[in-house]
Structures are given as structure tokens and as C-alpha cells.
Design an enzyme around this catalytic site. Structure first.
Site, PDB file in Angstrom:
ATOM      1  N   GLY A   8      55.166 112.508  65.228  1.00 20.52           N
ATOM      2  CA  GLY A   8      56.253 111.682  64.722  1.00 20.52           C
ATOM      3  C   GLY A   8      56.104 110.287  65.296  1.00 20.52           C
ATOM      4  O   GLY A   8      54.992 109.799  65.485  1.00 20.52           O
ATOM      5  N   CYS A   9      57.201 109.658  65.615  1.00 20.75           N
ATOM      6  CA  CYS A   9      57.201 108.302  66.165  1.00 20.75           C
ATOM      7  C   CYS A   9      56.371 108.252  67.449  1.00 20.75           C
ATOM      8  O   CYS A   9      56.698 108.912  68.429  1.00 20.75           O
ATOM      9  CB  CYS A   9      58.636 107.874  66.456  1.00 20.75           C
ATOM     10  SG  CYS A   9      58.778 106.349  67.397  1.00 20.75           S
ATOM     11  N   PHE A  10      55.314 107.458  67.445  1.00 19.20           N
ATOM     12  CA  PHE A  10      54.458 107.425  68.635  1.00 19.20           C
ATOM     13  C   PHE A  10      55.142 106.801  69.841  1.00 19.20           C
ATOM     14  O   PHE A  10      54.809 107.106  70.966  1.00 19.20           O
ATOM     15  CB  PHE A  10      53.079 106.836  68.390  1.00 19.20           C
ATOM     16  CG  PHE A  10      52.971 105.509  67.678  1.00 19.20           C
ATOM     17  CD1 PHE A  10      53.919 104.508  67.770  1.00 19.20           C
ATOM     18  CD2 PHE A  10      51.849 105.255  66.908  1.00 19.20           C
ATOM     19  CE1 PHE A  10      53.774 103.296  67.124  1.00 19.20           C
ATOM     20  CE2 PHE A  10      51.680 104.038  66.250  1.00 19.20           C
ATOM     21  CZ  PHE A  10      52.647 103.060  66.358  1.00 19.20           C
TER      22      PHE A  10
END
Length: 161
Positions: A8-10
């Protein structure tokens, strides 16, 4: 050694590994065929890449098996649409393996999780082909922008306020 996980969001998964003996965590993009994708294009689902972290680690300090345990404990492995509020292919989950051994470990972990929960895990296990480092402003975002990062964690549902 290096390991590659799309979670997902790094920004959100980077700091998790910093406390487990990983030498370096780099934000970037993997999985697509376009060379040198940009954040805006990846986020807009134009490149076939996922936001991915590259972990540089010493197996004497932390094993690949342990890295996968950390990964699985910090994502929603049953969401095939993305992670938390971040939806779209670029936020879906993937384990990019570098060897048959890594592939076998990942597949075993997924199978165990499915047997344990009775649910279908939505994590793609793919052969690693390339990694493109994200723009500098995305590296160590949690350190550079602590207030915005905290807000992102809470708004995304990854952390309670």
C-alpha cells in the site's frame, strides 16, 4: 541482501522496518514495465507499478522469513482493492521474490494464513524484475513530515487517534 514488498502507501510501511534490524528502506515502484515511472503516474494508475519498498538487510540480523512476518502483520492481506483508504492497483499487495527459496517462503506464509483464517489472501507473489527509486521527497517521509505522516496514518485507518 534485498527484499521487495508492496504494502500500500510506501510512506506508511517504511518506518516499521527501521526498528527490526533492516539496514535501509527505500521507497519506490515495482511490477510495471515503464522505465522510471513518476509518483504522479503510479498514483494515477498509469504505469502498472505498485508503491514498493526495497529493504536492504543482513540475514544474520533479520531473516527473510521474519521480514515476511512483519509485512503480513502490517497490511490487510485480504483487501484486493488496495490498502486502507488507498485504493487502486498501485496500492495492492505484492511480494516480489528474488529466488525460488524466497518464493517458497512467501507461498508457505500465505497458505498458512489462509488455513488459519479461512479467508483468501489477496497478495500477489511475483518474480522481481525492477525497482525504481521514488523521488527524494518520498524517502523517509515520516521523518521529514512527522505531522503530515501522523495525519496520514490516522486518516488511512492504519492507526487510531
Amino acid at each position: 541482501m534485498k527484499a521487495y514488498f508492496a504494502g500500500g502507501c510506501f510512506w506508511c510501511v517504511t518506518p516499521i522496518y527501521k526498528i527490526y534490524g533492516v539496514d535501509q528502506v527505500t521507497c519506490g515502484y515495482s511490477g510495471g514495465d515503464e522505465v522510471n515511472p513518476t509518483y504522479e503516474d503510479v498514483k494515477a494508475q498509469k504505469t502498472g507499478h505498485r508503491e514498493t519498498i526495497e529493504l536492504t538487510y543482513d540475514p544474520a540480523n533479520v531473516t527473510y522469513d521474519k521480514l515476511l512476518d512483519i509485512y503480513l502483520a502490517n497490511v490487510d492481506p485480504f483487501d484486493g482493492e488496495g490498502q486502507f483508504i488507498d485504493k487502486g492497483f498501485s496500492y495492492t499487495l505484492a511480494i516480489y521474490y528474488n529466488s525460488d527459496e524466497e518464493k517458497a517462503i512467501a507461498e508457505k506464509k500465505i497458505k498458512e494464513l489462509e488455513q488459519e483464517t479461512g479467508e483468501k489472501v489477496q497478495i500477489s507473489v511475483e518474480k522481481f524484475k525492477s525497482f525504481y527509486e521514488a523521488e527524494e521527497e518520498h524517502q523517509d517521509y515520516y521523518l521529514k513530515n512527522p505531522e503530515a505522516f501522523e495525519k496520514e496514518l490516522i486518516e488511512s485507518g492504519r492507526k487510531e487517534s
